[in-house]
Design an enzyme around this catalytic site. Structure first.
Site, PDB file in Angstrom:
ATOM      1  CB  SER A 170      -0.926  -0.018   1.219  1.00  0.00           C
ATOM      2  OG  SER A 170      -0.185  -0.285   2.390  1.00  0.00           O
ATOM      3  CD  GLU A 195       0.627   7.734   5.286  1.00  0.00           C
ATOM      4  OE1 GLU A 195       0.448   6.625   5.849  1.00  0.00           O
ATOM      5  OE2 GLU A 195       1.087   8.726   5.867  1.00  0.00           O
ATOM      6  CG  ASP A 233       0.232  14.743  17.281  1.00  0.00           C
ATOM      7  OD1 ASP A 233       0.453  13.939  18.202  1.00  0.00           O
ATOM      8  OD2 ASP A 233       0.596  14.562  16.100  1.00  0.00           O
ATOM      9  CG  PHE A 274       9.406  13.648   8.132  1.00  0.00           C
ATOM     10  CD1 PHE A 274       9.052  14.977   8.285  1.00  0.00           C
ATOM     11  CD2 PHE A 274       9.263  13.067   6.874  1.00  0.00           C
ATOM     12  CE1 PHE A 274       8.595  15.723   7.211  1.00  0.00           C
ATOM     13  CE2 PHE A 274       8.808  13.800   5.797  1.00  0.00           C
ATOM     14  CZ  PHE A 274       8.482  15.135   5.967  1.00  0.00           C
ATOM     15  CG  HIS A 328       1.325   2.015   4.606  1.00  0.00           C
ATOM     16  ND1 HIS A 328       0.181   2.025   3.829  1.00  0.00           N
ATOM     17  CD2 HIS A 328       1.439   3.274   5.110  1.00  0.00           C
ATOM     18  CE1 HIS A 328      -0.379   3.218   3.876  1.00  0.00           C
ATOM     19  NE2 HIS A 328       0.372   4.007   4.632  1.00  0.00           N
TER      20      HIS A 328
HETATM   21  C1  LIG Z   1       0.400   4.997  10.102  1.00  0.00           C
HETATM   22  C2  LIG Z   1       0.192   6.354  10.749  1.00  0.00           C
HETATM   23  C3  LIG Z   1      -0.603   7.290  10.113  1.00  0.00           C
HETATM   24  C4  LIG Z   1      -0.818   8.552  10.701  1.00  0.00           C
HETATM   25  N1  LIG Z   1      -1.603   9.457  10.044  1.00  0.00           N
HETATM   26  C5  LIG Z   1      -1.850  10.669  10.617  1.00  0.00           C
HETATM   27  C6  LIG Z   1      -2.712  11.612   9.978  1.00  0.00           C
HETATM   28  O1  LIG Z   1      -3.235  11.352   8.889  1.00  0.00           O
HETATM   29  N2  LIG Z   1      -2.932  12.804  10.605  1.00  0.00           N
HETATM   30  C7  LIG Z   1      -2.371  13.112  11.813  1.00  0.00           C
HETATM   31  O2  LIG Z   1      -2.613  14.217  12.352  1.00  0.00           O
HETATM   32  N3  LIG Z   1      -1.546  12.228  12.453  1.00  0.00           N
HETATM   33  C8  LIG Z   1      -1.288  11.017  11.881  1.00  0.00           C
HETATM   34  N4  LIG Z   1      -0.478  10.110  12.523  1.00  0.00           N
HETATM   35  C9  LIG Z   1       0.149  10.498  13.799  1.00  0.00           C
HETATM   36  C10 LIG Z   1      -0.753  10.225  15.023  1.00  0.00           C
HETATM   37  O3  LIG Z   1      -1.944  10.961  14.957  1.00  0.00           O
HETATM   38  C11 LIG Z   1       0.057  10.660  16.243  1.00  0.00           C
HETATM   39  O4  LIG Z   1       1.112   9.746  16.471  1.00  0.00           O
HETATM   40  C12 LIG Z   1      -0.720  10.873  17.521  1.00  0.00           C
HETATM   41  O5  LIG Z   1       0.128  11.544  18.453  1.00  0.00           O
HETATM   42  C13 LIG Z   1      -1.202   9.594  18.219  1.00  0.00           C
HETATM   43  O6  LIG Z   1      -2.100   8.936  17.489  1.00  0.00           O
HETATM   44  P1  LIG Z   1      -2.517   7.422  17.860  1.00  0.00           P
HETATM   45  O7  LIG Z   1      -3.661   7.140  16.973  1.00  0.00           O
HETATM   46  O8  LIG Z   1      -1.347   6.544  17.844  1.00  0.00           O
HETATM   47  O9  LIG Z   1      -3.012   7.646  19.397  1.00  0.00           O
HETATM   48  P2  LIG Z   1      -3.435   6.685  20.563  1.00  0.00           P
HETATM   49  O10 LIG Z   1      -3.549   5.283  20.149  1.00  0.00           O
HETATM   50  O11 LIG Z   1      -4.639   7.299  21.204  1.00  0.00           O
HETATM   51  O12 LIG Z   1      -2.184   6.805  21.546  1.00  0.00           O
HETATM   52  C14 LIG Z   1      -1.639   8.068  21.920  1.00  0.00           C
HETATM   53  C15 LIG Z   1      -0.991   7.927  23.301  1.00  0.00           C
HETATM   54  O13 LIG Z   1      -2.027   7.701  24.257  1.00  0.00           O
HETATM   55  C16 LIG Z   1      -1.776   6.508  24.975  1.00  0.00           C
HETATM   56  N5  LIG Z   1      -3.054   5.883  25.300  1.00  0.00           N
HETATM   57  C17 LIG Z   1      -3.880   5.214  24.453  1.00  0.00           C
HETATM   58  N6  LIG Z   1      -4.980   4.793  25.112  1.00  0.00           N
HETATM   59  C18 LIG Z   1      -4.855   5.217  26.380  1.00  0.00           C
HETATM   60  C19 LIG Z   1      -5.675   5.101  27.547  1.00  0.00           C
HETATM   61  N7  LIG Z   1      -6.837   4.428  27.530  1.00  0.00           N
HETATM   62  N8  LIG Z   1      -5.248   5.674  28.709  1.00  0.00           N
HETATM   63  C20 LIG Z   1      -4.061   6.337  28.749  1.00  0.00           C
HETATM   64  N9  LIG Z   1      -3.234   6.474  27.687  1.00  0.00           N
HETATM   65  C21 LIG Z   1      -3.631   5.930  26.515  1.00  0.00           C
HETATM   66  C22 LIG Z   1      -0.912   5.657  24.062  1.00  0.00           C
HETATM   67  O14 LIG Z   1      -0.155   4.684  24.794  1.00  0.00           O
HETATM   68  C23 LIG Z   1      -0.045   6.721  23.407  1.00  0.00           C
HETATM   69  O15 LIG Z   1       1.016   7.093  24.262  1.00  0.00           O
HETATM   70  C24 LIG Z   1      -0.225   8.856  11.960  1.00  0.00           C
HETATM   71  C25 LIG Z   1       0.596   7.901  12.595  1.00  0.00           C
HETATM   72  C26 LIG Z   1       0.814   6.659  11.997  1.00  0.00           C
HETATM   73  C27 LIG Z   1       1.697   5.654  12.676  1.00  0.00           C
END
Ligand SMILES: Cc1cc2nc3c(=O)[nH]c(=O)nc-3n(C[C@H](O)[C@H](O)[C@H](O)COP(=O)(O)OP(=O)(O)OC[C@H]3O[C@@H](n4cnc5c(N)ncnc54)[C@H](O)[C@@H]3O)c2cc1C
Length: 291
Positions: A15, A17, A109, A214, A264
């Site tokens: 895939s 991106e 974020d 990055f 990916h």
């Molecule tokens: C493949 C990929 C694609 C991405 N695409 C984008 C994009 O399109 N746009 C963008 O803005 N960003 C994107 N990101 C970045 C991402 O949004 C950031 O890394 C963001 O800071 C965290 O997102 P997450 O979904 O991993 O968060 P989460 O899974 O919510 O985790 C964030 C933090 O919270 C903690 N956490 C999770 N659940 C709990 C809980 N129940 N209690 C306490 N702590 C908890 C986790 O351990 C982690 O430290 C991407 C990242 C990746 C790997």
């Protein structure tokens, strides 16, 4: 309708991106890239979502364009921080109506220096739950082999990831440059009883300084021995590209040998490096078969 969970169940995925372009010229460049990568028959492609919804319409427009006007299956990234539950529900419904069935559910974020933003959903797992309440989607989530920068420790990072993956269908990782952090993460998930597919993300380095930046932001280590190889040819863009493609090819080969569920590619909206890696890996256009 194509669901990425079905593609993964059927075999390995490849895939690409993209991110939403900001200018007309960048939009033309992306269209050219899409047309150049389409003949590689990727399993699916994805389009990122700007922080706090800054690319809400552009992400949707490109995802729908790809799904309707190319032969490729498109997945939309969606972040939940700084959106209300209602806004998110509306975006999810719009995607469903437009025929999109694949979403990457992310936390995103917090906006820098701003406290006054919606806090309805804080974590990605809550967005997965919201999407599940809606309609039938295949849902991916993010994984961070070298730990998420906001994770206080390894144990909680992996536990939250396993819990999130239990609700989702698959994960895609932040990019990394050595297989070990990825393989260790898979073992740790396994120990937590999580065996959902985790697709490694690979970034071909065509501009070493940019990727180093990055990597710093994403909490990924840009290994010193790789940085030294790029520094040695810093004034020669063609040599930088060639080394970047060679390193990414080598990483893909090692990951494929380990039996990863897919690869990916972070394309940065360019096609050449990805096409070269495809050729190096002997991937046959027209099928997702791998060596
Ligand atoms: C493949 C990929 C694609 C991405 N695409 C984008 C994009 O399109 N746009 C963008 O803005 N960003 C994107 N990101 C970045 C991402 O949004 C950031 O890394 C963001 O800071 C965290 O997102 P997450 O979904 O991993 O968060 P989460 O899974 O919510 O985790 C964030 C933090 O919270 C903690 N956490 C999770 N659940 C709990 C809980 N129940 N209690 C306490 N702590 C908890 C986790 O351990 C982690 O430290 C991407 C990242 C990746 C790997």
């Amino acid at each position: 309708m194509t669901y990425i969970r079905d593609l993964l169940a059927a075999g390995r995925t490849f895939s690409f991106e993209f991110f939403p372009p900001k200018t007309d010229e960048a939009a033309r460049e992306l269209e050219k890239t899409l047309r150049e990568l389409e003949p590689l028959h990727p399993s699916f492609v994805s389009v990122t979502y700007g922080a706090g919804g800054s690319t809400r319409d552009r992400t949707r427009d490109i995802v729908v364009h790809i799904e309707r006007e190319t032969t490729m299956t498109a997945m939309a990234h969606l972040t939940c921080i700084a959106h209300t539950r209602e806004q998110l529900s509306q975006i999810i419904s719009e995607y469903h109506q437009a025929g999109i069935r694949n979403l990457l559910a992310l936390a995103g974020d917090p906006p820098a220096g701003v406290d006054d933003y919606p806090h309805d959903l804080r974590y990605a797992y809550e967005l997965v739950e919201l999407i599940r309440e809606h309609d039938d989607f295949s849902i991916g989530v993010a994984a961070h082999p070298e730990l998420h920068p906001r994770s206080p420790d390894r144990e909680s990072d992996r536990r939250h990831l396993a819990e999130k993956l239990a609700l989702a269908d698959f994960a895609i990782t932040q990019f990394f440059f050595e297989p070990d952090p990825y393989l260790r993460m898979i073992d740790e998930l396994d120990a937590l009883g999580c065996s959902k597919p985790v697709i490694p993300g690979v970034i071909p380095v065509t501009n070493a300084k940019q990727v180093e930046r990055f990597a710093q932001l994403a909490g990924a280590e840009f290994p010193r021995h790789l940085a030294a190889r790029f520094e040695a040819v810093a004034d020669d863009p063609a040599a930088v590209r060639a080394i970047g493609v060679e390193i990414a090819t080598d990483l893909c080969q090692r990951l494929l040998e380990e039996g990863v569920p897919g690869v990916h590619f972070y394309t940065l909206n360019r096609s050449r490096a990805t096409r070269e890696i495809y050729a190096n890996l002997g991937l046959v256009a027209g099928s997702a078969e791998q060596p």
